[in-house]
Design an enzyme around this catalytic site. Structure first.
Site, PDB file in Angstrom:
ATOM      1  N   LYS A   1     -12.126   9.054   1.327  1.00 35.47           N
ATOM      2  CA  LYS A   1     -12.371   8.339   0.074  1.00 35.47           C
ATOM      3  C   LYS A   1     -13.536   7.373   0.275  1.00 35.47           C
ATOM      4  CE  LYS A   1      -8.216   6.535   0.064  1.00 35.47           C
ATOM      5  NZ  LYS A   1      -7.632   7.062   1.328  1.00 35.47           N
TER       6      LYS A   1
ATOM      7  N   GLY B   1      -7.027   3.181  -4.217  1.00 38.81           N
ATOM      8  CA  GLY B   1      -6.918   4.148  -3.132  1.00 38.81           C
ATOM      9  C   GLY B   1      -5.499   4.633  -2.919  1.00 38.81           C
ATOM     10  N   ASP B   2      -4.529   3.733  -3.103  1.00 36.70           N
ATOM     11  CA  ASP B   2      -3.126   4.118  -2.946  1.00 36.70           C
ATOM     12  C   ASP B   2      -2.718   5.136  -4.008  1.00 36.70           C
ATOM     13  OD1 ASP B   2      -3.083   2.128  -0.976  1.00 36.70           O
ATOM     14  OD2 ASP B   2      -2.380   0.611  -2.399  1.00 36.70           O
TER      15      ASP B   2
ATOM     16  N   TRP C   1       1.602 -14.196   2.184  1.00 34.02           N
ATOM     17  CA  TRP C   1       2.649 -14.935   2.888  1.00 34.02           C
ATOM     18  C   TRP C   1       3.651 -13.881   3.371  1.00 34.02           C
ATOM     19  CZ3 TRP C   1       0.552 -16.095  -1.804  1.00 34.02           C
ATOM     20  CH2 TRP C   1      -0.098 -17.334  -1.941  1.00 34.02           C
TER      21      TRP C   1
ATOM     22  N   ASN D   1       2.862   1.510  -3.257  1.00 41.63           N
ATOM     23  CA  ASN D   1       2.037   1.949  -4.385  1.00 41.63           C
ATOM     24  C   ASN D   1       1.881   3.467  -4.371  1.00 41.63           C
ATOM     25  OD1 ASN D   1       1.697  -0.838  -4.620  1.00 41.63           O
ATOM     26  ND2 ASN D   1      -0.389  -0.820  -3.804  1.00 41.63           N
TER      27      ASN D   1
ATOM     28  N   TYR E   1       2.357 -11.672  -1.888  1.00 41.19           N
ATOM     29  CA  TYR E   1       0.908 -11.850  -1.972  1.00 41.19           C
ATOM     30  C   TYR E   1       0.500 -12.118  -3.408  1.00 41.19           C
ATOM     31  CZ  TYR E   1       0.101  -7.041  -3.716  1.00 41.19           C
ATOM     32  OH  TYR E   1       0.080  -5.890  -4.448  1.00 41.19           O
TER      33      TYR E   1
ATOM     34  N   ASP F   1       0.803  -1.225   0.000  1.00 41.49           N
ATOM     35  CA  ASP F   1       0.000   0.000   0.000  1.00 41.49           C
ATOM     36  C   ASP F   1       0.837   1.278   0.000  1.00 41.49           C
ATOM     37  OD1 ASP F   1       0.694  -0.358   2.776  1.00 41.49           O
ATOM     38  OD2 ASP F   1      -1.034   0.849   3.367  1.00 41.49           O
TER      39      ASP F   1
END
Length: 309
Positions: free
Chosen positions: A224, A255-256, A101, A32, A87, A29
């Site tokens: 948001k 969102g990021d 993981w 990004n 992930y 997150d």
């Protein structure tokens, strides 16, 4: 003051599955978000990802990827024997789900060296982190990180925070409320997502989220709400900024990317409502690509054209 620092975990991302074929990338997150900050500020402007990295081949590729794309790692430690988390994204239409993981990821030790962390945050225009940054840390390291952020703020940095509540990462909801509440009180800019805030704090509306966070002393709040309008509460006024329609294929990182575009706009002294409009434009373009990271040039074009195309 100069430069932007984002604190958190950059993971190996597996996405875009076709049968048993997967595309490997790097994402997370707060990473990004810094990707889009990097895309939208001047090339010479310092942008650093503050974390902890392993010494395995994947960690080496991770650091090379950051460097190749103009993102530094400041004083982030390299930890012997550690490796990145991983992930995988699976899609149902454009909506995504994740399998992780990450239990022994290097980034869990990002606050293990207090001096290195403080040095990484020194002299920044903006220091950015999220609830996920805090959730992956041991309790003592959470406090170390919050103390480092507080020192940076006292020294003149602005602090931006996205609560980004992920229940599975926290010991329990009470701990999440307490720690996220501590972080909010350090923030100059808050970037919450309404469904997360509803789940964590029981807020009935985005306006209730903004009011609760404002009561903690935050002066600039952008709530948001997915494809709904964002509520911008800043500079003594509230304004709803409509989202931008998109032909979404993968909503990972939406969102990021909004956060990154918003913060890049504010670094350029663009007013909050206008910054939110640009952020919606970038997010709408990002979801038209698979994976969390759309090409930087695409994000830049969306930011500059303000959806006119």
């Amino acid at each position: 003051m100069s430069g932007f620092a984002s604190i958190g975990e950059c993971m190996i991302e597996l996405s875009g599955a076709t049968g048993d074929n997967w595309r490997m990338g790097f994402a997370g997150d707060t990473f990004n978000t810094i990707w889009y900050v990097r895309a939208l500020v001047a090339p010479e402007y310092p942008v650093d990802y503050v974390s902890a990295f392993g010494d395995d081949p994947f960690s080496g590729k991770q650091r090379s990827f950051l460097a190749d794309n103009g993102v530094g790692i400041a004083k982030s430690p390299i930890i012997s024997g550690a490796r990145p988390g991983l992930y995988a994204i699976t899609l149902d239409g454009a909506e995504r789900s994740f399998t992780y993981w990450r239990s022994d990821a290097a980034a869990r030790q990002l606050a293990s060296d207090r001096q290195a962390l403080s040095a990484s945050l020194e002299g920044r225009d903006i220091v950015y982190f999220s609830g996920i940054t805090l959730a992956i840390l041991a309790p003592a390291d959470r406090q170390t990180m919050l103390e480092a952020v507080a020192i940076a703020r006292q020294s003149g940095s602005k602090v931006a925070f996205d609560p980004n509540y992920r229940p599975r990462l926290w010991e329990n909801i009470e701990t999440a409320r307490t720690v996220i509440g501590q972080a909010i009180r350090l923030a100059d800019i808050a970037l919450p997502t309404f469904p997360d805030e509803k789940e964590l704090f029981g807020d009935a509306t985005p306006a209730a989220t903004a009011a609760r966070i404002a009561a903690s002393g935050v002066k600039e709040i952008i709530v948001k709400d997915g494809t709904g309008p964002a509520l911008v509460a800043a500079q003594g006024r509230e304004e709803w900024v409509a989202a931008v329609p998109a032909n979404a294929v993968d909503t990972t990182g939406a969102g990021d990317s909004f956060n990154g575009a918003y913060l890049a706009a504010r670094l350029q002294e663009i007013a909050p409502a206008e910054a939110a409009k640009r952020a919606h434009c970038v997010a709408a373009r990002v979801v038209e690509f698979h994976g969390a990271l759309a090409p930087m040039q695409e994000a830049h074009d969306a930011f500059e054209k303000l959806c006119e195309a």
